[in-house]
Design a protein around this motif. Structure first.
Motif, PDB file in Angstrom:
ATOM      1  N   ALA A  88       4.715   1.515  -8.225  1.00 16.14           N
ATOM      2  CA  ALA A  88       6.080   1.200  -7.799  1.00 16.14           C
ATOM      3  C   ALA A  88       6.102   0.795  -6.335  1.00 16.14           C
ATOM      4  O   ALA A  88       7.032   0.113  -5.882  1.00 16.14           O
ATOM      5  CB  ALA A  88       6.989   2.405  -8.030  1.00 16.14           C
ATOM      6  N   PHE A  89       5.096   1.226  -5.585  1.00 12.01           N
ATOM      7  CA  PHE A  89       4.947   0.906  -4.171  1.00 12.01           C
ATOM      8  C   PHE A  89       3.490   0.524  -3.923  1.00 12.01           C
ATOM      9  O   PHE A  89       2.602   0.869  -4.709  1.00 12.01           O
ATOM     10  CB  PHE A  89       5.309   2.114  -3.294  1.00 12.01           C
ATOM     11  CG  PHE A  89       6.703   2.634  -3.499  1.00 12.01           C
ATOM     12  CD1 PHE A  89       7.779   2.039  -2.856  1.00 12.01           C
ATOM     13  CD2 PHE A  89       6.932   3.709  -4.347  1.00 12.01           C
ATOM     14  CE1 PHE A  89       9.062   2.524  -3.036  1.00 12.01           C
ATOM     15  CE2 PHE A  89       8.221   4.196  -4.536  1.00 12.01           C
ATOM     16  CZ  PHE A  89       9.286   3.604  -3.883  1.00 12.01           C
ATOM     17  N   PRO A  90       3.221  -0.175  -2.819  1.00 13.41           N
ATOM     18  CA  PRO A  90       1.819  -0.482  -2.513  1.00 13.41           C
ATOM     19  C   PRO A  90       1.048   0.780  -2.155  1.00 13.41           C
ATOM     20  O   PRO A  90       1.606   1.731  -1.594  1.00 13.41           O
ATOM     21  CB  PRO A  90       1.925  -1.426  -1.306  1.00 13.41           C
ATOM     22  CG  PRO A  90       3.250  -1.117  -0.685  1.00 13.41           C
ATOM     23  CD  PRO A  90       4.157  -0.743  -1.820  1.00 13.41           C
ATOM     24  N   SER A  91      -0.219   0.811  -2.483  1.00 17.41           N
ATOM     25  CA  SER A  91      -1.099   1.909  -2.107  1.00 17.41           C
ATOM     26  C   SER A  91      -1.772   1.582  -0.780  1.00 17.41           C
ATOM     27  O   SER A  91      -1.835   0.415  -0.372  1.00 17.41           O
ATOM     28  CB  SER A  91      -2.141   2.154  -3.200  1.00 17.41           C
ATOM     29  OG  SER A  91      -1.508   2.605  -4.390  1.00 17.41           O
ATOM     30  N   MET A  92      -2.268   2.616  -0.116  1.00 15.52           N
ATOM     31  CA  MET A  92      -2.812   2.444   1.242  1.00 15.52           C
ATOM     32  C   MET A  92      -4.241   2.967   1.300  1.00 15.52           C
ATOM     33  O   MET A  92      -4.540   4.046   0.786  1.00 15.52           O
ATOM     34  CB  MET A  92      -1.934   3.184   2.252  1.00 15.52           C
ATOM     35  CG  MET A  92      -2.350   2.995   3.700  1.00 15.52           C
ATOM     36  SD  MET A  92      -1.040   3.437   4.862  1.00 15.52           S
ATOM     37  CE  MET A  92      -1.012   5.229   4.670  1.00 15.52           C
ATOM     38  N   PHE A  93      -5.106   2.220   1.969  1.00 11.36           N
ATOM     39  CA  PHE A  93      -6.530   2.514   2.013  1.00 11.36           C
ATOM     40  C   PHE A  93      -6.964   2.643   3.462  1.00 11.36           C
ATOM     41  O   PHE A  93      -6.628   1.801   4.296  1.00 11.36           O
ATOM     42  CB  PHE A  93      -7.300   1.418   1.277  1.00 11.36           C
ATOM     43  CG  PHE A  93      -6.829   1.251  -0.151  1.00 11.36           C
ATOM     44  CD1 PHE A  93      -7.443   1.943  -1.176  1.00 11.36           C
ATOM     45  CD2 PHE A  93      -5.719   0.467  -0.434  1.00 11.36           C
ATOM     46  CE1 PHE A  93      -6.974   1.838  -2.489  1.00 11.36           C
ATOM     47  CE2 PHE A  93      -5.242   0.358  -1.748  1.00 11.36           C
ATOM     48  CZ  PHE A  93      -5.870   1.048  -2.771  1.00 11.36           C
ATOM     49  N   GLU A  94      -7.721   3.693   3.759  1.00 10.89           N
ATOM     50  CA  GLU A  94      -8.036   3.997   5.156  1.00 10.89           C
ATOM     51  C   GLU A  94      -9.331   4.786   5.274  1.00 10.89           C
ATOM     52  O   GLU A  94      -9.655   5.602   4.400  1.00 10.89           O
ATOM     53  CB  GLU A  94      -6.903   4.812   5.785  1.00 10.89           C
ATOM     54  CG  GLU A  94      -6.664   6.139   5.077  1.00 10.89           C
ATOM     55  CD  GLU A  94      -5.674   7.035   5.790  1.00 10.89           C
ATOM     56  OE1 GLU A  94      -5.668   7.069   7.031  1.00 10.89           O
ATOM     57  OE2 GLU A  94      -4.910   7.721   5.090  1.00 10.89           O
ATOM     58  N   PRO A  95     -10.076   4.593   6.350  1.00  6.01           N
ATOM     59  CA  PRO A  95     -11.187   5.503   6.664  1.00  6.01           C
ATOM     60  C   PRO A  95     -10.603   6.824   7.155  1.00  6.01           C
ATOM     61  O   PRO A  95      -9.493   6.848   7.697  1.00  6.01           O
ATOM     62  CB  PRO A  95     -11.931   4.765   7.779  1.00  6.01           C
ATOM     63  CG  PRO A  95     -10.868   3.944   8.454  1.00  6.01           C
ATOM     64  CD  PRO A  95      -9.920   3.526   7.365  1.00  6.01           C
ATOM     65  N   ILE A  96     -11.335   7.916   6.989  1.00  3.87           N
ATOM     66  CA  ILE A  96     -10.754   9.214   7.344  1.00  3.87           C
ATOM     67  C   ILE A  96     -11.148   9.684   8.739  1.00  3.87           C
ATOM     68  O   ILE A  96     -10.772  10.776   9.155  1.00  3.87           O
ATOM     69  CB  ILE A  96     -11.111  10.297   6.309  1.00  3.87           C
ATOM     70  CG1 ILE A  96     -12.576  10.731   6.410  1.00  3.87           C
ATOM     71  CG2 ILE A  96     -10.788   9.846   4.909  1.00  3.87           C
ATOM     72  CD1 ILE A  96     -12.904  11.942   5.559  1.00  3.87           C
TER      73      ILE A  96
END
Length: 358
Positions: A272-280
């Motif tokens: 329903a919304f965009p997902s977010m991808f990130e290094p931790i």
């Protein structure tokens, strides 16, 4: 040709360096594949934006990125701004309203990288940690009274809902079901936290009946830290609360060799919304601007983004390129004991993308 719209939010510290490297690698991958492309929109939100505008992102920020296919995020954290302002003003201000309730953090020892654990060479440590990402200890419920006085009181209330717990445990069971070992460990602290954590245990038992092919067990979070260190081969898929999994996944990254290589996907599984991808790895201001930040965590996060977008062959190609580069100690940045620079690793991955990796 399919064009994916990506919202790139470098954020603070080394975020700008690793996200720039990630975007460069994504464009190289798209060129190599020839079946899709990326349109990247950059947003200068973060600590510097706050110093000018008094907020980490504009009031309509979420509206500006709501229709993107995915978000590539760097870090939130600035030495001149309290951490709770940077986190709640940017990262959590995106994750929670966009209902990115499944935080997925794979951990394994990549080729060429050593674990600090004795007798662990690679296959013994191959985990996926599923972190509940919308409630619990980070629900934001609480407050302070009588500030500055001897009787000052502060509360942070861990809020858990049956719907929230059910959906993350069901997500974790499905993920475990998709992996070869089909094994899940549920982590709580139900001996001391006798209400919410007991509910977690009860819901896990109920949801487990839907997945008869998945073997599962449960651990108290303190005992889990011991098991991760002493018996890493006994674990596969792990699910835990927002706070517990946040801590355990940092331990997992360290056991796999470096925080700099660890990826994250903040998923809204229903899309329903965009997902977010990130290094931790965070903003790492101690090395900002030195050109030595490890971009592998961003590249691996990009692999997860490609998988989420349905580009599995491209994701596999990028993961293969990452593994070829980590296997070569010439491309080890200082966090891995080497002297390579961010640009060296980035170019190495691009060369591997255009080379003959599977």
């Amino acid at each position: 040709m399919k064009t994916y719209r990506i919202a790139a939010i470098p954020g603070d510290g080394i975020g700008g360096e690793v996200i720039s490297a990630g975007v460069e690698v994504l464009h190289a991958l798209a060129q190599r594949e020839g079946a899709f492309d990326f349109a990247v929109d950059a947003f200068d939100w973060g600590g510097e934006y706050y110093k000018t505008h008094g907020r980490m992102m504009p009031e309509n920020g979420r509206d500006l990125i709501r229709n993107h296919d995915a978000i590539l995020f760097g870090s939130a954290g600035h030495p001149e701004i309290p951490d709770h302002i940077t986190l709640w003003g940017l990262r959590l201000a995106i994750c929670q309203p966009f209902d990115q309730y499944a935080n997925v953090r794979p951990t394994r020892i990549l080729p060429g990288i050593g674990s600090p654990l004795r007798h662990v060479a690679g296959k013994e440590l191959d985990w996926v940690i599923v972190r509940e990402n919308s409630e619990g200890e980070y629900a934001g419920v609480g407050g302070r009274a009588h500030q500055g006085h001897p009787m000052e009181v502060a509360t942070d209330v861990a809020m858990f809902t049956r719907a929230g717990v059910e959906r993350i445990i069901r997500f974790a069971f499905r993920l475990a079901q998709s992996r070869p070992r089909k094994f899940l460990t549920v982590v709580t602290k139900s001996n001391a936290q006798r209400h919410a954590m007991v509910m977690w245990d009860e819901i896990a038992t109920q949801v487990a009946t839907e997945f008869p092919d998945v073997t599962w067990d449960k651990m108290l979070v303190d005992a889990m830290t011991v098991r991760m260190v002493m018996k890493p081969e006994s674990l596969d898929t792990i699910v835990a609360t927002n706070l517990h999994a946040d801590i355990l996944s940092d331990l997992a990254a360290a056991l796999a060799g470096s925080l700099g290589i660890a990826p994250t996907a903040n998923l809204n599984p229903e899309r329903a919304f965009p997902s977010m991808f990130e290094p931790i790895h965070g903003s790492a201001f101690d090395i900002t601007g030195k050109g030595i930040a490890n971009p592998v965590g961003t590249f691996w996060s990009s692999v997860m983004m490609l998988e989420h977008l349905g580009e599995k062959p491209a994701a596999d190609r990028l993961m293969g390129a990452i593994e070829r580069v980590t296997a070569d100690t010439r491309f080890h940045t200082p966090d891995l004991g080497g002297s390579a620079r961010t640009a060296d690793v980035t170019q190495g991955v691009i060369d591997a993308i255009h080379g003959a990796n599977a």
